[in-house]
Design a protein around this motif. Structure first.
Motif, PDB file in Angstrom:
ATOM      1  N   ILE A   9       0.856  -1.183   0.000  1.00 23.79           N
ATOM      2  CA  ILE A   9       0.000   0.000   0.000  1.00 23.79           C
ATOM      3  C   ILE A   9       0.892   1.232   0.000  1.00 23.79           C
ATOM      4  CG2 ILE A   9      -1.749   1.280   1.296  1.00 23.79           C
ATOM      5  CD1 ILE A   9      -2.647  -1.473   2.407  1.00 23.79           C
ATOM      6  N   VAL A  10       0.754   2.034  -1.025  1.00 20.03           N
ATOM      7  CA  VAL A  10       1.594   3.215  -1.184  1.00 20.03           C
ATOM      8  C   VAL A  10       1.116   4.334  -0.277  1.00 20.03           C
ATOM      9  CG1 VAL A  10       2.445   4.932  -2.798  1.00 20.03           C
ATOM     10  CG2 VAL A  10       2.198   2.571  -3.530  1.00 20.03           C
ATOM     11  N   GLY A  11      -0.168   4.506  -0.089  1.00 21.42           N
ATOM     12  CA  GLY A  11      -0.693   5.567   0.759  1.00 21.42           C
ATOM     13  C   GLY A  11      -0.978   6.832  -0.016  1.00 21.42           C
ATOM     14  N   ASP A  12      -1.237   7.891   0.733  1.00 22.19           N
ATOM     15  CA  ASP A  12      -1.665   9.129   0.097  1.00 22.19           C
ATOM     16  C   ASP A  12      -0.550  10.157  -0.060  1.00 22.19           C
ATOM     17  OD1 ASP A  12      -1.386   9.821   2.769  1.00 22.19           O
ATOM     18  OD2 ASP A  12      -3.105  11.167   2.740  1.00 22.19           O
ATOM     19  N   LEU A  13       0.694   9.799   0.241  1.00 18.89           N
ATOM     20  CA  LEU A  13       1.795  10.737   0.082  1.00 18.89           C
ATOM     21  C   LEU A  13       2.064  10.949  -1.402  1.00 18.89           C
ATOM     22  CD1 LEU A  13       4.023  12.394   1.542  1.00 18.89           C
ATOM     23  CD2 LEU A  13       5.498  10.404   1.211  1.00 18.89           C
ATOM     24  N   PRO A  14       1.884  12.179  -1.891  1.00 16.02           N
ATOM     25  CA  PRO A  14       2.090  12.409  -3.324  1.00 16.02           C
ATOM     26  C   PRO A  14       3.571  12.403  -3.684  1.00 16.02           C
ATOM     27  CG  PRO A  14       1.525  14.467  -2.220  1.00 16.02           C
ATOM     28  CD  PRO A  14       1.427  13.371  -1.189  1.00 16.02           C
ATOM     29  N   ALA A  15       3.894  11.738  -4.778  1.00 16.14           N
ATOM     30  CA  ALA A  15       5.268  11.747  -5.271  1.00 16.14           C
ATOM     31  C   ALA A  15       5.561  13.090  -5.907  1.00 16.14           C
ATOM     32  CB  ALA A  15       5.458  10.629  -6.294  1.00 16.14           C
ATOM     33  N   GLY A  16       6.809  13.483  -5.914  1.00 18.14           N
ATOM     34  CA  GLY A  16       7.182  14.716  -6.589  1.00 18.14           C
ATOM     35  C   GLY A  16       8.146  15.557  -5.777  1.00 18.14           C
ATOM     36  N   ILE A  17       8.343  16.780  -6.231  1.00 19.39           N
ATOM     37  CA  ILE A  17       9.290  17.711  -5.622  1.00 19.39           C
ATOM     38  C   ILE A  17       8.572  19.023  -5.340  1.00 19.39           C
ATOM     39  CG2 ILE A  17      11.400  19.065  -6.002  1.00 19.39           C
ATOM     40  CD1 ILE A  17      12.288  16.804  -7.927  1.00 19.39           C
ATOM     41  N   THR A  18       8.731  19.515  -4.134  1.00 20.12           N
ATOM     42  CA  THR A  18       8.293  20.863  -3.814  1.00 20.12           C
ATOM     43  C   THR A  18       9.560  21.710  -3.881  1.00 20.12           C
ATOM     44  OG1 THR A  18       6.597  20.013  -2.316  1.00 20.12           O
ATOM     45  CG2 THR A  18       7.143  22.355  -2.126  1.00 20.12           C
ATOM     46  N   LEU A  19       9.618  22.612  -4.838  1.00 20.56           N
ATOM     47  CA  LEU A  19      10.830  23.400  -5.056  1.00 20.56           C
ATOM     48  C   LEU A  19      11.138  24.297  -3.863  1.00 20.56           C
ATOM     49  CD1 LEU A  19      10.331  24.317  -8.818  1.00 20.56           C
ATOM     50  CD2 LEU A  19      11.741  22.488  -7.833  1.00 20.56           C
ATOM     51  N   ALA A  20      12.408  24.669  -3.738  1.00 18.84           N
ATOM     52  CA  ALA A  20      12.905  25.407  -2.566  1.00 18.84           C
ATOM     53  C   ALA A  20      12.078  26.646  -2.248  1.00 18.84           C
ATOM     54  CB  ALA A  20      14.365  25.784  -2.767  1.00 18.84           C
ATOM     55  N   GLY A  21      11.746  27.443  -3.221  1.00 22.08           N
ATOM     56  CA  GLY A  21      11.037  28.689  -2.960  1.00 22.08           C
ATOM     57  C   GLY A  21       9.527  28.573  -3.032  1.00 22.08           C
ATOM     58  N   GLU A  22       9.019  27.361  -3.192  1.00 26.64           N
ATOM     59  CA  GLU A  22       7.582  27.177  -3.366  1.00 26.64           C
ATOM     60  C   GLU A  22       6.949  26.515  -2.148  1.00 26.64           C
ATOM     61  OE1 GLU A  22       6.921  24.946  -6.931  1.00 26.64           O
ATOM     62  OE2 GLU A  22       7.608  26.568  -8.223  1.00 26.64           O
ATOM     63  N   ALA A  23       5.636  26.657  -2.062  1.00 25.61           N
ATOM     64  CA  ALA A  23       4.862  26.009  -1.008  1.00 25.61           C
ATOM     65  C   ALA A  23       3.986  24.938  -1.654  1.00 25.61           C
ATOM     66  CB  ALA A  23       4.000  27.031  -0.274  1.00 25.61           C
ATOM     67  N   PHE A  24       3.934  23.769  -1.037  1.00 21.42           N
ATOM     68  CA  PHE A  24       3.093  22.675  -1.509  1.00 21.42           C
ATOM     69  C   PHE A  24       1.640  23.145  -1.495  1.00 21.42           C
ATOM     70  CE2 PHE A  24       0.537  18.871  -0.676  1.00 21.42           C
ATOM     71  CZ  PHE A  24       0.989  18.031  -1.673  1.00 21.42           C
ATOM     72  N   GLY A  25       0.962  23.002  -2.619  1.00 17.25           N
ATOM     73  CA  GLY A  25      -0.429  23.442  -2.714  1.00 17.25           C
ATOM     74  C   GLY A  25      -0.600  24.944  -2.561  1.00 17.25           C
ATOM     75  N   ASN A  26       0.490  25.700  -2.761  1.00 15.85           N
ATOM     76  CA  ASN A  26       0.483  27.162  -2.593  1.00 15.85           C
ATOM     77  C   ASN A  26       0.031  27.594  -1.208  1.00 15.85           C
ATOM     78  OD1 ASN A  26       1.432  27.816  -5.221  1.00 15.85           O
ATOM     79  ND2 ASN A  26      -0.607  27.354  -6.009  1.00 15.85           N
ATOM     80  N   LYS A  27       0.258  26.749  -0.204  1.00 19.65           N
ATOM     81  CA  LYS A  27      -0.162  27.077   1.157  1.00 19.65           C
ATOM     82  C   LYS A  27       0.966  27.776   1.903  1.00 19.65           C
ATOM     83  CE  LYS A  27      -3.602  23.492   1.925  1.00 19.65           C
ATOM     84  NZ  LYS A  27      -4.039  22.461   2.864  1.00 19.65           N
ATOM     85  N   THR A  28       0.721  29.021   2.254  1.00 21.25           N
ATOM     86  CA  THR A  28       1.644  29.818   3.059  1.00 21.25           C
ATOM     87  C   THR A  28       0.838  30.482   4.161  1.00 21.25           C
ATOM     88  OG1 THR A  28       3.044  30.240   1.129  1.00 21.25           O
ATOM     89  CG2 THR A  28       3.333  31.697   3.008  1.00 21.25           C
ATOM     90  N   TRP A  29       1.393  30.475   5.369  1.00 23.25           N
ATOM     91  CA  TRP A  29       0.677  31.039   6.505  1.00 23.25           C
ATOM     92  C   TRP A  29       1.560  32.036   7.256  1.00 23.25           C
ATOM     93  CZ3 TRP A  29       1.210  25.656   5.985  1.00 23.25           C
ATOM     94  CH2 TRP A  29       0.069  24.958   5.554  1.00 23.25           C
ATOM     95  N   ASN A  30       0.943  33.071   7.814  1.00 23.19           N
ATOM     96  CA  ASN A  30       1.590  33.974   8.749  1.00 23.19           C
ATOM     97  C   ASN A  30       0.984  33.673  10.116  1.00 23.19           C
ATOM     98  OD1 ASN A  30       2.789  36.082  10.155  1.00 23.19           O
ATOM     99  ND2 ASN A  30       1.280  37.564   9.466  1.00 23.19           N
ATOM    100  N   VAL A  31       1.796  33.115  11.010  1.00 22.14           N
ATOM    101  CA  VAL A  31       1.303  32.747  12.333  1.00 22.14           C
ATOM    102  C   VAL A  31       2.145  33.461  13.393  1.00 22.14           C
ATOM    103  CG1 VAL A  31       0.843  30.850  13.934  1.00 22.14           C
ATOM    104  CG2 VAL A  31       0.506  30.498  11.480  1.00 22.14           C
ATOM    105  N   LEU A  32       1.573  34.512  13.958  1.00 16.75           N
ATOM    106  CA  LEU A  32       2.213  35.297  15.013  1.00 16.75           C
ATOM    107  C   LEU A  32       3.664  35.660  14.697  1.00 16.75           C
ATOM    108  CD1 LEU A  32       0.693  33.551  18.177  1.00 16.75           C
ATOM    109  CD2 LEU A  32       0.004  35.709  17.125  1.00 16.75           C
ATOM    110  N   GLY A  33       3.875  36.169  13.497  1.00 12.67           N
ATOM    111  CA  GLY A  33       5.201  36.639  13.099  1.00 12.67           C
ATOM    112  C   GLY A  33       6.053  35.636  12.358  1.00 12.67           C
ATOM    113  N   HIS A  34       5.657  34.371  12.373  1.00 15.00           N
ATOM    114  CA  HIS A  34       6.384  33.338  11.640  1.00 15.00           C
ATOM    115  C   HIS A  34       5.755  33.199  10.258  1.00 15.00           C
ATOM    116  CE1 HIS A  34       7.978  31.698  15.488  1.00 15.00           C
ATOM    117  NE2 HIS A  34       6.803  32.105  15.934  1.00 15.00           N
TER     118      HIS A  34
END
Length: 160
Positions: A9-34
């Motif tokens: 069973i391979v599971g739900d982990l998608p194969a591929g590369i998330t490039l250094a300057g990119e966010a997986f699924g374009n998800k970026t968050w600002n959480v209390l200054g971080h």
């Protein structure tokens, strides 16, 4: 002789590369200054890049159902880990088993950067969605408790 074949069973982990300057699924968050950039998201694991300006941190908390790890890439972090204060720097990997109170702070003059990940993923991505641009620390604590992260009462950890 009867040979059984085991299903892989391979599971739900998608194969591929998330490039250094990119966010997986374009998800970026600002959480209390971080600034958090998603790097991997599946049911089995969730990873994000954390950009931590000087003077920021996450107070003592517990993940009751997740193991958490930090790979420090730049700068250093002051950590509360297993009842003690310590420091981790570039190349160090921090292991925080589920249920272990922990905290991290960037107390240096420069920004720090690390790759964080938890396993299993739980509801942490959903929590980051809710915490994005939220400025009230009490509301951060309240929402965190609803989605699997329990902050310790203020003053319960010496030096925090």
């Amino acid at each position: 002789m009867d040979v059984q074949q085991e299903e892989i069973i391979v599971g739900d982990l998608p194969a591929g590369i998330t490039l250094a300057g990119e966010a997986f699924g374009n998800k970026t968050w600002n959480v209390l200054g971080h600034t958090y950039l998603a790097k991997v998201e599946s049911a089995s694991s969730f990873a994000w890049m954390s950009l931590d300006p000087s003077g920021t941190g996450v107070p003592p908390h517990i993940h009751p159902t997740q193991h958490e790890h930090i790979l420090v890439l730049e700068g250093s972090y002051t950590l509360y880990l297993d009842g003690e204060w310590t420091t981790a720097g570039p190349g160090d990997t921090v292991r925080m088993p589920m249920g272990l109170p922990h905290a991290y702070y960037n107390k240096q003059d420069d920004a720090a950067k690390a790759l964080f990940w938890v396993s299993p993923a739980g509801q942490l991505s959903e929590l980051f969605d809710q915490l994005h641009n939220l400025t009230d620390p009490a509301e951060v604590v309240r929402r965190s408790a609803l989605l699997g992260v329990d902050f310790l009462p203020e003053g319960s950890v010496p030096g925090a």
